[in-house]
Design an enzyme around this catalytic site. Structure first.
Site, PDB file in Angstrom:
ATOM      1  N   CYS A 120     -45.793 119.387  35.313  1.00 42.26           N
ATOM      2  CA  CYS A 120     -45.019 120.570  35.671  1.00 42.26           C
ATOM      3  C   CYS A 120     -43.852 120.628  34.697  1.00 42.26           C
ATOM      4  O   CYS A 120     -43.816 121.462  33.827  1.00 42.26           O
ATOM      5  CB  CYS A 120     -44.585 120.533  37.120  1.00 42.26           C
ATOM      6  SG  CYS A 120     -44.255 118.916  37.786  1.00 42.26           S
ATOM      7  N   SER A 121     -42.899 119.710  34.793  1.00 45.22           N
ATOM      8  CA  SER A 121     -41.949 119.596  33.687  1.00 45.22           C
ATOM      9  C   SER A 121     -41.332 118.217  33.681  1.00 45.22           C
ATOM     10  O   SER A 121     -40.339 117.973  33.049  1.00 45.22           O
ATOM     11  CB  SER A 121     -40.866 120.669  33.770  1.00 45.22           C
ATOM     12  OG  SER A 121     -40.075 120.479  34.926  1.00 45.22           O
TER      13      SER A 121
END
Lengths: 216, 121
Positions: A120-121
């Site tokens: 996702c990050s």
């Protein structure tokens, strides 16, 4: 181990939920350009991934290999890494958003560790280097949890039946680094030469450290 | 692509390793580089158009002394080229940039960040 053991409970951290993911201005701008250029048929995201992958070893400080080399040669550092990886890694001057809240999981003759993440990050690229392209594929994550031994075999890593495999799922708060087993015959190598044996794949558990003969 | 056309590796000021390969501080920089390489290979713009756009950004006043904003300039140059070539408008690019930021914020951990996660889309 079962998949239930392997997965962290993502609902534990509701208060943090809003801060799970964030794009910097530049990250968002690059995504916007990619979206437009893809829509216009000017680029193919897979081709972009393929080019980026050729620079796999050219992105970020990739200091994880040095963390591993130090852990192999200095038992005190290994112990510190085991108890407080965040502080041990930061002590080498490696800090930053992606390197925060790390946990080190050590491969042993009895246990192999494998890390999954949805990118996702929160992928700790500053420590591990760029993630492989296939890491982004949802099937990798689900299959790695259900059948880690089969997934590893596809990567050419065949482990003895008696070796346990533990699967770790990164959370927004905690990212993992696998400390691979030190290859045999590396007693005389210095930190630098040891770090050369530590691949990105060995630090996410889809590979092993390279054998001693591969040191530069 | 013209065989004599210089490669983007020769871009002015590009940070490089001792072996001469481009190096990147963050993944988005490598993505921006890769996109630019593809567009150039496809002939969307020429080397000289690229070099001019990049130089324009690199020589703007107010740059950081340590050149850590090199790829910010790169992305600005790329954005400028795609709008000048009417591939998109600055306005559209800005709106999409904000949309990606909202999408990221709205995506819970453990899920891939997708543009459709933007609550305003």
């Amino acid at each position: 181990m079962t998949s239930e053991d392997a997965m962290h409970n993502h609902d534990d951290h509701d208060d943090e939920h809003d801060h799970d993911n964030h794009f910097s201005d530049m990250q968002a701008r690059v995504k916007a350009l990619e979206t437009i250029l893809t829509q216009k048929g000017l680029i193919d995201p897979a081709a972009i991934d393929a080019i980026v992958e050729t620079y796999e070893t050219k992105v970020g400080p990739r200091n994880g290999a040095r963390v591993v080399a130090k852990a192999w040669s200095e038992p005190d550092f290994a112990e510190w890494l085991r108890s407080d990886a965040t502080a041990a890694i930061a002590s080498l001057g490696y800090t930053g958003r992606q390197g925060e809240h790390m946990r080190a999981v050590f491969n042993t003759p009895e246990t192999h560790n494998l890390v999954v993440c949805t990118l996702c990050s929160c992928y700790p690229w500053a420590v591990l280097g760029l993630p492989p392209v296939w890491y982004k594929a949802p099937p990798y994550r689900s299959r790695a949890v259900i059948d880690p031994r089969g997934v590893l075999e596809e990567f050419g890593v065949t482990l003895p039946e008696t070796k346990k495999i533990r699967v770790w799922d990164s959370t927004a708060e905690l990212r993992y680094i696998v400390i691979p087993e030190r290859p045999a015959g590396t007693e005389d190598l210095d930190h630098e030469a040891l770090a050369d044996l530590v691949t990105r794949d060995s630090m996410i558990g889809t590979g092993l450290a390279n054998p001693a003969g591969d040191a530069r | 692509m013209n065989a004599h056309e210089p490669s983007l590796n020769g871009s002015p000021g590009l940070p490089k390793s001792n072996e001469g390969d481009p190096v990147f501080d963050e993944p988005w920089q490598a993505e921006a580089f890769a996109m630019t390489v593809r567009l150039h290979e496809k002939g969307v713009f020429s080397w000289s158009e690229w070099a001019e756009a990049l130089s324009h950004e690199l020589y703007k006043p107010g740059r950081r002394a340590d050149a850590s904003d090199y790829f910010d300039c790169w992305v600005a140059a790329l954005s400028r080229l795609v709008t000048e070539l009417s591939i998109t408008s600055q306005d559209n690019l800005d709106r999409l940039t904000q949309s990606w930021q909202r999408a990221a914020e709205a995506t819970p951990h453990g899920k891939p960040i997708l543009l459709e996660n933007d609550p305003e889309r």
